[in-house]
Design a protein around this motif. Sequence first.
Motif, PDB file in Angstrom:
ATOM      1  N   LEU A   1      27.925 -49.981 -15.995  1.00  0.00           N
ATOM      2  CA  LEU A   1      27.872 -49.768 -14.539  1.00  0.00           C
ATOM      3  C   LEU A   1      28.606 -48.485 -14.147  1.00  0.00           C
ATOM      4  O   LEU A   1      28.169 -47.755 -13.259  1.00  0.00           O
ATOM      5  CB  LEU A   1      28.470 -50.977 -13.811  1.00  0.00           C
ATOM      6  CG  LEU A   1      27.664 -52.284 -13.949  1.00  0.00           C
ATOM      7  CD1 LEU A   1      28.405 -53.436 -13.289  1.00  0.00           C
ATOM      8  CD2 LEU A   1      26.259 -52.148 -13.366  1.00  0.00           C
ATOM      9  N   PHE A   2      29.700 -48.218 -14.848  1.00  0.00           N
ATOM     10  CA  PHE A   2      30.451 -46.977 -14.569  1.00  0.00           C
ATOM     11  C   PHE A   2      29.536 -45.758 -14.732  1.00  0.00           C
ATOM     12  O   PHE A   2      29.633 -44.786 -13.998  1.00  0.00           O
ATOM     13  CB  PHE A   2      31.654 -46.888 -15.520  1.00  0.00           C
ATOM     14  CG  PHE A   2      32.415 -45.596 -15.415  1.00  0.00           C
ATOM     15  CD1 PHE A   2      33.344 -45.394 -14.410  1.00  0.00           C
ATOM     16  CD2 PHE A   2      32.156 -44.552 -16.306  1.00  0.00           C
ATOM     17  CE1 PHE A   2      34.027 -44.192 -14.294  1.00  0.00           C
ATOM     18  CE2 PHE A   2      32.834 -43.338 -16.200  1.00  0.00           C
ATOM     19  CZ  PHE A   2      33.771 -43.159 -15.187  1.00  0.00           C
ATOM     20  N   HIS A   3      28.656 -45.843 -15.737  1.00  0.00           N
ATOM     21  CA  HIS A   3      27.751 -44.716 -16.015  1.00  0.00           C
ATOM     22  C   HIS A   3      26.413 -44.847 -15.275  1.00  0.00           C
ATOM     23  O   HIS A   3      25.437 -44.189 -15.648  1.00  0.00           O
ATOM     24  CB  HIS A   3      27.491 -44.617 -17.527  1.00  0.00           C
ATOM     25  CG  HIS A   3      28.703 -44.185 -18.298  1.00  0.00           C
ATOM     26  ND1 HIS A   3      29.249 -42.935 -18.191  1.00  0.00           N
ATOM     27  CD2 HIS A   3      29.491 -44.863 -19.179  1.00  0.00           C
ATOM     28  CE1 HIS A   3      30.315 -42.845 -18.983  1.00  0.00           C
ATOM     29  NE2 HIS A   3      30.484 -44.003 -19.588  1.00  0.00           N
ATOM     30  N   LYS A   4      26.377 -45.739 -14.309  1.00  0.00           N
ATOM     31  CA  LYS A   4      25.156 -45.939 -13.482  1.00  0.00           C
ATOM     32  C   LYS A   4      23.973 -46.443 -14.312  1.00  0.00           C
ATOM     33  O   LYS A   4      22.816 -46.121 -14.045  1.00  0.00           O
ATOM     34  CB  LYS A   4      24.736 -44.639 -12.752  1.00  0.00           C
ATOM     35  CG  LYS A   4      25.852 -43.950 -11.983  1.00  0.00           C
ATOM     36  CD  LYS A   4      25.892 -44.466 -10.545  1.00  0.00           C
ATOM     37  CE  LYS A   4      26.936 -43.778  -9.682  1.00  0.00           C
ATOM     38  NZ  LYS A   4      28.313 -44.177  -9.976  1.00  0.00           N
ATOM     39  N   ILE A   5      24.290 -47.205 -15.333  1.00  0.00           N
ATOM     40  CA  ILE A   5      23.218 -47.832 -16.132  1.00  0.00           C
ATOM     41  C   ILE A   5      23.115 -49.289 -15.665  1.00  0.00           C
ATOM     42  O   ILE A   5      24.144 -49.969 -15.525  1.00  0.00           O
ATOM     43  CB  ILE A   5      23.588 -47.788 -17.640  1.00  0.00           C
ATOM     44  CG1 ILE A   5      23.650 -46.339 -18.115  1.00  0.00           C
ATOM     45  CG2 ILE A   5      22.614 -48.598 -18.488  1.00  0.00           C
ATOM     46  CD1 ILE A   5      24.218 -46.175 -19.518  1.00  0.00           C
ATOM     47  N   GLU A   6      21.904 -49.757 -15.408  1.00  0.00           N
ATOM     48  CA  GLU A   6      21.743 -51.159 -15.007  1.00  0.00           C
ATOM     49  C   GLU A   6      21.913 -52.068 -16.234  1.00  0.00           C
ATOM     50  O   GLU A   6      21.506 -51.693 -17.336  1.00  0.00           O
ATOM     51  CB  GLU A   6      20.355 -51.382 -14.400  1.00  0.00           C
ATOM     52  CG  GLU A   6      20.196 -50.757 -13.028  1.00  0.00           C
ATOM     53  CD  GLU A   6      18.766 -50.865 -12.529  1.00  0.00           C
ATOM     54  OE1 GLU A   6      18.172 -51.967 -12.585  1.00  0.00           O
ATOM     55  OE2 GLU A   6      18.229 -49.824 -12.102  1.00  0.00           O
TER      56      GLU A   6
ATOM     57  N   ASP B   1      26.307 -57.729 -12.439  1.00  0.00           N
ATOM     58  CA  ASP B   1      27.101 -56.713 -11.755  1.00  0.00           C
ATOM     59  C   ASP B   1      28.553 -56.896 -12.159  1.00  0.00           C
ATOM     60  O   ASP B   1      28.868 -57.775 -12.978  1.00  0.00           O
ATOM     61  CB  ASP B   1      26.885 -56.771 -10.236  1.00  0.00           C
ATOM     62  CG  ASP B   1      27.321 -58.098  -9.645  1.00  0.00           C
ATOM     63  OD1 ASP B   1      28.114 -58.814 -10.297  1.00  0.00           O
ATOM     64  OD2 ASP B   1      26.871 -58.436  -8.543  1.00  0.00           O
ATOM     65  N   SER B   2      29.399 -56.105 -11.572  1.00  0.00           N
ATOM     66  CA  SER B   2      30.799 -56.128 -11.988  1.00  0.00           C
ATOM     67  C   SER B   2      31.416 -57.513 -11.784  1.00  0.00           C
ATOM     68  O   SER B   2      32.237 -57.970 -12.580  1.00  0.00           O
ATOM     69  CB  SER B   2      31.540 -55.071 -11.163  1.00  0.00           C
ATOM     70  OG  SER B   2      32.792 -54.879 -11.691  1.00  0.00           O
TER      71      SER B   2
ATOM     72  N   THR C   1      18.638 -46.008 -19.249  1.00  0.00           N
ATOM     73  CA  THR C   1      18.830 -46.333 -17.825  1.00  0.00           C
ATOM     74  C   THR C   1      19.099 -47.813 -17.581  1.00  0.00           C
ATOM     75  O   THR C   1      19.747 -48.190 -16.618  1.00  0.00           O
ATOM     76  CB  THR C   1      17.595 -45.930 -16.996  1.00  0.00           C
ATOM     77  OG1 THR C   1      16.453 -46.568 -17.581  1.00  0.00           O
ATOM     78  CG2 THR C   1      17.399 -44.422 -16.985  1.00  0.00           C
ATOM     79  N   LYS C   2      18.566 -48.652 -18.477  1.00  0.00           N
ATOM     80  CA  LYS C   2      18.748 -50.106 -18.304  1.00  0.00           C
ATOM     81  C   LYS C   2      19.024 -50.709 -19.674  1.00  0.00           C
ATOM     82  O   LYS C   2      18.256 -50.465 -20.614  1.00  0.00           O
ATOM     83  CB  LYS C   2      17.468 -50.744 -17.755  1.00  0.00           C
ATOM     84  CG  LYS C   2      17.121 -50.307 -16.354  1.00  0.00           C
ATOM     85  CD  LYS C   2      15.891 -51.050 -15.887  1.00  0.00           C
ATOM     86  CE  LYS C   2      15.481 -50.517 -14.514  1.00  0.00           C
ATOM     87  NZ  LYS C   2      14.345 -51.250 -13.956  1.00  0.00           N
TER      88      LYS C   2
END
Length: 327
Positions: free
Chosen positions: A32-37, A57-58, A6-7
């Motif tokens: 980030l695409f995969h919703k991983i921090e 972030d992006s 997850t992170k």
Amino acid sequence: MEKKVTKIGVMTSGGDSPGMNAAIRAVVRTALFHKIEVFGIMQGYTGLVHDEIVEMDSRSVANIIQRGGTILKTSRCMEFMEYEGRKKAFENLQKRGIDGLVIIGGDGSFRGAQIFSNEFNIPCIGLPGTIDKDIAGTDYTIGFDTAVNTAVEAIDKIRDTAHAHDRLFLVEVMGRDAGYIALHSGIATGAENILIPERKTNINEIISSLEEKEKRKKLVNVIIVAEGDEFGGANELHHYIKERLPNQEVRVCILGHIQRGGSPSCMDRLLASRMGYHAVESLMVGRHNVFIGILNNKINYMPLNEAVKQKQVISDEWMKMVKILAT
Ligand code: F6P
């Protein structure tokens, strides 16, 4: 079932190399695409030990694909070599819930990652980021192509002036333990000789070859010396040649850290982007404690514990070719 990541943390470690930023960008954007921090760890293992960790972030990786160096900075960290340092590092990850790491660096950095993951059961993925290209299990490392092109550009210029004065030049390139920059840049610039740490330097052969060349009026010679050559680099060789051939005009040029900087080549940007993307995918599917290489243009996964034991090997065929082409 594998625990879902997850992170993750990403860091650059050891000597910087052009393309590290492109790799960081790929890791951050894929995660980030995969919703991983994603968290950036500053200054390699030093930031891990001292809790210099920032969320990314992006936008944190905008406009960096073309830049040399590393936005995360890097270091060679002594504290991480001790258990106490690694324990502090683990606690810093734990308090943020970081459950995977991507380490962009050379074999020393992989060694640290391997010990760390064994001790604290934290999944680590290595990306080979070093100008030295000395890691087995990959055809290329991030930064090598740029570094070798920087060396080629410089050596071409040196040859112009060597030609104008009929001189011998000894050009020292980087590579404390590895001769790839010397080998590739030497072949690409038509060097008369290439001295690398992986082979014994036969000084008598060098002297007689220079004498023989003088007899047939071949006065322009460029010898590429890797800094880790057993003779001790270009300056040492210079002294020795002057002792044996006092009339020989010799100049030394040490290219040094110029080889580590600069905008990464297209090849390094591509390599870094592919490897960064696959690093995150690997963490997601539970492929842990491997480093990601590219062999025959295909992604190759090698366990970190094997990677730290092996080196790329320079074959005798290469050395034979150098001799034949340099006559
Ligand atoms: O990163 C690899 C490398 O550039 C080697 O080729 C060189 O021997 C070494 O790093 C130099 O390290 P430093 O910048 O710490 O002196």
